[in-house]
Design a protein around this motif. Structure first.
Motif, mmCIF file in Angstrom:
data_model
loop_
_atom_site.group_PDB
_atom_site.id
_atom_site.type_symbol
_atom_site.label_atom_id
_atom_site.label_comp_id
_atom_site.label_asym_id
_atom_site.label_seq_id
_atom_site.Cartn_x
_atom_site.Cartn_y
_atom_site.Cartn_z
ATOM 1 N N GLU A 11 0.829 -1.205 0.000
ATOM 2 C CA GLU A 11 0.000 0.000 0.000
ATOM 3 C C GLU A 11 0.865 1.258 0.000
ATOM 4 O OE1 GLU A 11 -2.948 0.206 2.994
ATOM 5 O OE2 GLU A 11 -4.217 -1.339 2.092
ATOM 6 N N SER A 12 1.961 1.249 0.771
ATOM 7 C CA SER A 12 2.822 2.429 0.833
ATOM 8 C C SER A 12 3.522 2.673 -0.500
ATOM 9 C CB SER A 12 3.856 2.278 1.955
ATOM 10 O OG SER A 12 4.669 1.134 1.745
ATOM 11 N N GLN A 13 3.982 1.606 -1.164
ATOM 12 C CA GLN A 13 4.602 1.761 -2.477
ATOM 13 C C GLN A 13 3.603 2.302 -3.495
ATOM 14 O OE1 GLN A 13 6.007 -2.355 -2.700
ATOM 15 N NE2 GLN A 13 8.109 -1.609 -2.915
ATOM 16 N N LEU A 14 2.391 1.772 -3.453
ATOM 17 C CA LEU A 14 1.360 2.221 -4.387
ATOM 18 C C LEU A 14 0.996 3.677 -4.125
ATOM 19 C CD1 LEU A 14 -0.432 1.133 -6.687
ATOM 20 C CD2 LEU A 14 -2.204 0.703 -4.984
ATOM 21 N N ARG A 15 0.956 4.056 -2.851
ATOM 22 C CA ARG A 15 0.633 5.435 -2.491
ATOM 23 C C ARG A 15 1.681 6.394 -3.045
ATOM 24 N NH1 ARG A 15 0.888 5.110 2.872
ATOM 25 N NH2 ARG A 15 2.938 6.077 3.017
ATOM 26 N N ASN A 16 2.957 6.046 -2.920
ATOM 27 C CA ASN A 16 4.023 6.909 -3.429
ATOM 28 C C ASN A 16 3.992 6.992 -4.948
ATOM 29 O OD1 ASN A 16 4.976 7.421 -0.858
ATOM 30 N ND2 ASN A 16 6.448 5.737 -0.901
ATOM 31 N N TRP A 67 -0.777 9.623 -3.856
ATOM 32 C CA TRP A 67 -1.845 9.794 -2.873
ATOM 33 C C TRP A 67 -1.258 10.197 -1.525
ATOM 34 C CZ3 TRP A 67 -3.498 4.350 -4.647
ATOM 35 C CH2 TRP A 67 -4.230 4.442 -5.831
ATOM 36 N N SER A 68 -2.034 10.943 -0.747
ATOM 37 C CA SER A 68 -1.564 11.356 0.572
ATOM 38 C C SER A 68 -1.799 10.277 1.618
ATOM 39 C CB SER A 68 -2.255 12.654 1.000
ATOM 40 O OG SER A 68 -3.668 12.484 1.016
ATOM 41 N N ASP A 69 -2.662 9.304 1.343
ATOM 42 C CA ASP A 69 -2.878 8.181 2.257
ATOM 43 C C ASP A 69 -3.197 6.945 1.428
ATOM 44 O OD1 ASP A 69 -5.775 8.076 1.724
ATOM 45 O OD2 ASP A 69 -5.870 9.914 2.902
ATOM 46 N N SER A 70 -3.430 5.811 2.072
ATOM 47 C CA SER A 70 -3.605 4.541 1.364
ATOM 48 C C SER A 70 -5.061 4.220 1.043
ATOM 49 C CB SER A 70 -3.011 3.395 2.188
ATOM 50 O OG SER A 70 -3.633 3.334 3.455
ATOM 51 N N ARG A 71 -6.004 5.070 1.469
ATOM 52 C CA ARG A 71 -7.407 4.754 1.236
ATOM 53 C C ARG A 71 -7.781 4.625 -0.240
ATOM 54 N NH1 ARG A 71 -10.340 9.229 4.731
ATOM 55 N NH2 ARG A 71 -8.528 10.367 3.924
ATOM 56 N N PRO A 72 -7.251 5.488 -1.134
ATOM 57 C CA PRO A 72 -7.628 5.340 -2.543
ATOM 58 C C PRO A 72 -7.264 3.992 -3.149
ATOM 59 C CG PRO A 72 -6.649 7.478 -2.160
ATOM 60 C CD PRO A 72 -6.424 6.675 -0.919
ATOM 61 N N ALA A 73 -6.297 3.282 -2.547
ATOM 62 C CA ALA A 73 -5.923 1.966 -3.085
ATOM 63 C C ALA A 73 -7.123 1.037 -3.117
ATOM 64 C CB ALA A 73 -4.802 1.359 -2.250
ATOM 65 N N GLY A 74 -7.991 1.139 -2.146
ATOM 66 C CA GLY A 74 -9.190 0.302 -2.115
ATOM 67 C C GLY A 74 -10.218 0.702 -3.139
ATOM 68 N N ILE A 75 -10.081 1.909 -3.701
ATOM 69 C CA ILE A 75 -11.023 2.385 -4.718
ATOM 70 C C ILE A 75 -10.556 2.005 -6.110
ATOM 71 C CG2 ILE A 75 -12.043 4.452 -5.757
ATOM 72 C CD1 ILE A 75 -11.883 5.781 -3.038
ATOM 73 N N TYR A 76 -9.272 2.233 -6.385
ATOM 74 C CA TYR A 76 -8.768 2.058 -7.738
ATOM 75 C C TYR A 76 -8.400 0.628 -8.086
ATOM 76 C CZ TYR A 76 -8.572 7.022 -8.737
ATOM 77 O OH TYR A 76 -8.902 8.317 -8.986
#
Length: 221
Positions: free
Chosen positions: A190-195, A199-208
């Motif tokens: 999640e942190s790698q995907l956020r960077n 994204w400023s946090d990991s929540r969008p990972a669950g959306i995209y």
């Protein structure tokens, strides 16, 4: 309705639930005859960026004119949107460079990252020893060599960029596809995907990122 369906309601329903493979993405991109459109297509996929991070962005002033009450009883504000003289230039040839002093060949792509209307820089590293990345970078490098390091790669606004890519792939849907590939093909956390996605946090990972039972099964090794 999922969040990305609202933004891509013109896409056929069959395409909403389908994520193309990287081989399909590359094959489609290599068939694009125009070098500039091909580079925009590949850069949008590689970076997982927003269209406005790659092409020119025009600054607008927003004057609040008041509000109306919609059919749901909510306030909807109206604005007078006027373009100012400020322009954020598109990505340039010098914003894509080879990294030195690393144990594998890496290309760095420097983009402006836009979050909550604030602009700051983000750098996306992409290893070139992977076959699929190397193929894509070769196509991008040829176009950059033809225009020069200081020239803008895409000297037009995001609406024109959308029109260029619509025949091949919905530009914002590309962001969802890339995020999905980074998890299913490369095992990003999640942190790698956020960077990577800015994204400023990991929540969008669950959306995209949508994963079916086959992707879940790959976790059992």
């Amino acid at each position: 309705m999922r969040p990305w369906e609202k933004q891509n309601n013109r896409i056929e329903q069959a395409k909403i639930d389908r994520v193309e493979t990287m081989k399909q993405i590359i094959a489609t991109g290599l068939e694009i005859p125009d070098a500039r459109t091909k580079t925009l297509y590949f850069l949008l996929y590689l970076t997982g960026g927003r269209m406005c991070e790659l092409v020119r962005k025009y600054e607008y002033s927003m004057e609040k004119l008041g509000f109306v009450i919609n059919e749901k009883g909510k306030k909807v504000y109206k604005y007078n949107k006027q373009r100012t003289g400020n322009i954020f230039p598109s990505i340039r040839g010098r914003d894509i460079e080879m990294a030195k002093g690393v144990d594998r060949p890496v290309v760095l792509i420097h983009l402006r990252n836009e979050k909550h209307r604030k602009v700051h820089q983000k750098t996306i590293p992409l290893p070139l020893d992977l076959e699929e990345t190397n193929i894509i970078y070769s196509a991008i490098k040829d176009y950059i060599a033809s225009i020069g390091q200081e020239d803008e790669l895409f000297p037009f606004g995001y609406q024109y960029g959308y029109r260029l890519l619509k025949p091949y792939f919905n530009p914002h849907w590309f962001r969802h596809v890339r995020a999905t590939h980074l998890i299913t093909s490369y095992g990003f956390s999640e942190s790698q995907l956020r960077n990577m996605m800015g994204w400023s946090d990991s929540r969008p990972a669950g959306i995209y990122v949508s994963m079916d039972w086959r992707d879940t099964l790959r976790g059992f090794k």
